[in-house]
Design an enzyme around this catalytic site. Structure first.
Site, mmCIF file in Angstrom:
data_model
loop_
_atom_site.group_PDB
_atom_site.id
_atom_site.type_symbol
_atom_site.label_atom_id
_atom_site.label_comp_id
_atom_site.label_asym_id
_atom_site.label_seq_id
_atom_site.Cartn_x
_atom_site.Cartn_y
_atom_site.Cartn_z
ATOM 1 N N TYR A 1 0.831 -1.193 0.000
ATOM 2 C CA TYR A 1 0.000 0.000 0.000
ATOM 3 C C TYR A 1 0.877 1.257 0.000
ATOM 4 O O TYR A 1 1.582 1.534 0.976
ATOM 5 C CB TYR A 1 -0.922 0.035 1.220
ATOM 6 C CG TYR A 1 -1.869 -1.140 1.344
ATOM 7 C CD1 TYR A 1 -2.172 -1.946 0.252
ATOM 8 C CD2 TYR A 1 -2.469 -1.432 2.555
ATOM 9 C CE1 TYR A 1 -3.039 -3.018 0.379
ATOM 10 C CE2 TYR A 1 -3.352 -2.506 2.690
ATOM 11 C CZ TYR A 1 -3.628 -3.287 1.597
ATOM 12 O OH TYR A 1 -4.493 -4.355 1.725
ATOM 13 N N SER B 1 -13.017 -5.153 2.041
ATOM 14 C CA SER B 1 -14.042 -4.521 1.204
ATOM 15 C C SER B 1 -15.448 -4.908 1.655
ATOM 16 O O SER B 1 -16.294 -5.305 0.833
ATOM 17 C CB SER B 1 -13.841 -4.870 -0.282
ATOM 18 O OG SER B 1 -12.648 -4.326 -0.773
ATOM 19 N N PRO B 2 -15.748 -4.801 2.953
ATOM 20 C CA PRO B 2 -17.078 -5.191 3.434
ATOM 21 C C PRO B 2 -18.185 -4.268 2.949
ATOM 22 O O PRO B 2 -19.363 -4.592 3.084
ATOM 23 C CB PRO B 2 -16.939 -5.136 4.951
ATOM 24 C CG PRO B 2 -15.879 -4.102 5.185
ATOM 25 C CD PRO B 2 -14.906 -4.300 4.060
ATOM 26 N N LEU B 3 -17.785 -3.128 2.372
ATOM 27 C CA LEU B 3 -18.763 -2.197 1.807
ATOM 28 C C LEU B 3 -18.698 -2.180 0.284
ATOM 29 O O LEU B 3 -19.109 -1.220 -0.366
ATOM 30 C CB LEU B 3 -18.543 -0.794 2.370
ATOM 31 C CG LEU B 3 -18.680 -0.684 3.894
ATOM 32 C CD1 LEU B 3 -18.394 0.727 4.375
ATOM 33 C CD2 LEU B 3 -20.073 -1.130 4.343
ATOM 34 N N GLY C 1 -16.976 0.595 -1.455
ATOM 35 C CA GLY C 1 -17.726 1.847 -1.360
ATOM 36 C C GLY C 1 -19.085 1.806 -2.009
ATOM 37 O O GLY C 1 -19.924 2.673 -1.748
ATOM 38 N N PHE C 2 -19.337 0.810 -2.843
ATOM 39 C CA PHE C 2 -20.616 0.770 -3.559
ATOM 40 C C PHE C 2 -21.793 0.650 -2.594
ATOM 41 O O PHE C 2 -22.834 1.296 -2.777
ATOM 42 C CB PHE C 2 -20.623 -0.398 -4.548
ATOM 43 C CG PHE C 2 -21.861 -0.458 -5.409
ATOM 44 C CD1 PHE C 2 -22.001 0.397 -6.493
ATOM 45 C CD2 PHE C 2 -22.884 -1.352 -5.132
ATOM 46 C CE1 PHE C 2 -23.139 0.358 -7.293
ATOM 47 C CE2 PHE C 2 -24.024 -1.404 -5.919
ATOM 48 C CZ PHE C 2 -24.149 -0.545 -7.004
ATOM 49 N N GLY D 1 -23.813 3.605 -0.938
ATOM 50 C CA GLY D 1 -24.815 4.362 -1.674
ATOM 51 C C GLY D 1 -24.354 5.729 -2.101
ATOM 52 O O GLY D 1 -25.137 6.512 -2.655
#
Length: 304
Positions: free
Chosen positions: A34, A180-182, A185-186, A189
């Site tokens: 990273y 990436s539990p979201l 970012g999608f 919302g």
């Protein structure tokens, strides 16, 4: 990882991490890839004087991109060399959880994990993990040295680990760390089109954000928004609460902004009725979102 994307402010990032510590967050996840080491240095700076408050995880082995001749280096030599550089950047004498970031197809997993086990014996690493591994690879790795955690993409948007990996982890007594539990970012919302994503985000490149898939996936997102509104939560909070309800799964939502951190922390206080959890399971079964979770190049770097 997002704290090392272009245009991010280090002072703000350090403040976000320290606020997380103040709020009781005890698990920080980074990698030597990273920002080409920048992220480890940033985490080390934020942890100055507070190192013992957290379980600190970092990763090794991801050295390039899918365009490079050898994007992954899981050789024992590279692993032994990399740990000392990571420790120096992190400002610590040990890493609590050291992952093989990706499986090197040119190096037997036994050799990679064997080198990592030597780091445990040397006191530089406490526990070992692997990331994006196939079930058979996990079992082989675990025979060399006990694997404490497997990191895998996991969310309402990506539930495929439930079809084999997570049951295997449960059988072996291995924890699951969901990145990436979201949905990159999608599931927040906040981004209805690829152009709305922030600089450096991987979201615009995802097949699920392309024109042939986006309309169907936005309809699914509207379903999540409706369910979240029914319990007085944001879509992100409901998505995180769902993962937290799964047991032995630790989500690691990336957040480089203070407001995102505070929103994510709000998921901890949600009391979600069992009926809602069943509704989420029914609304977002494995495979319901259209498109693969990574580009073709990204999927080539996943052990399958």
């Amino acid at each position: 990882m997002s704290m090392s994307h272009p245009g991010r402010d280090d002072a703000e990032s350090v403040a976000v991490i320290r606020r997380a510590l103040d709020a009781g967050v005890t698990f920080l996840d980074t990698a030597d890839k990273y920002g080409k080491g920048h992220n480890e240095s940033l985490v080390g700076r934020a942890l100055a004087g507070r190192r013992d408050e957290v379980i600190l995880a970092t990763k090794v082995g991801f050295v390039g991109s899918s365009r490079d001749p050898r994007p992954i280096d899981g050789s024992p030599q590279h692993i032994r060399r990399s740990i000392d550089a990571s420790l120096a950047r992190l400002g610590t004498d040990r890493v609590d959880l050291y992952y093989l970031h990706r499986v090197d197809p040119s190096v037997p997993i036994e050799e990679s994990v064997g080198a990592m086990a030597d780091l445990v014996a040397a006191g530089k690493v406490r526990h070992l993990g692997v990331s994006e591994v196939a079930v058979a690879t996990l079992e082989r790795a675990n025979r060399v040295h006990p694997i404490t955690a497997v990191q895998s993409e996991y969310s309402l948007m990506t539930r495929e680990p439930e079809l084999g990996l997570i049951p295997t982890c449960q059988r072996l007594g291995v924890g699951v760390v969901g990145y990436s539990p979201l949905g990159i970012g999608f599931l927040t919302g906040a981004y209805a089109t690829p152009t709305e994503a922030p600089p450096g985000s991987r979201l615009p490149k995802q097949p699920r954000m392309q024109s042939e898939a986006l309309e169907d996936n936005l309809a699914l997102l509207e379903r999540l928004k409706t369910l979240a509104a029914n319990v007085g939560a944001s879509p992100a909070q409901l998505a995180l609460a769902w993962i937290l309800s799964r047991g032995r799964v630790v989500p690691i939502p990336g957040c480089s902004r203070m407001q995102h951190l505070e929103e994510n922390l709000g998921a901890l206080g949600l009391s979600i009725p069992e009926q809602m959890m069943r509704a989420l399971d029914a609304a977002f079964p494995p495979g319901v979102f259209v498109g693969t979770r990574k580009s073709a190049g990204g999927m080539r770097l996943v052990d399958r």
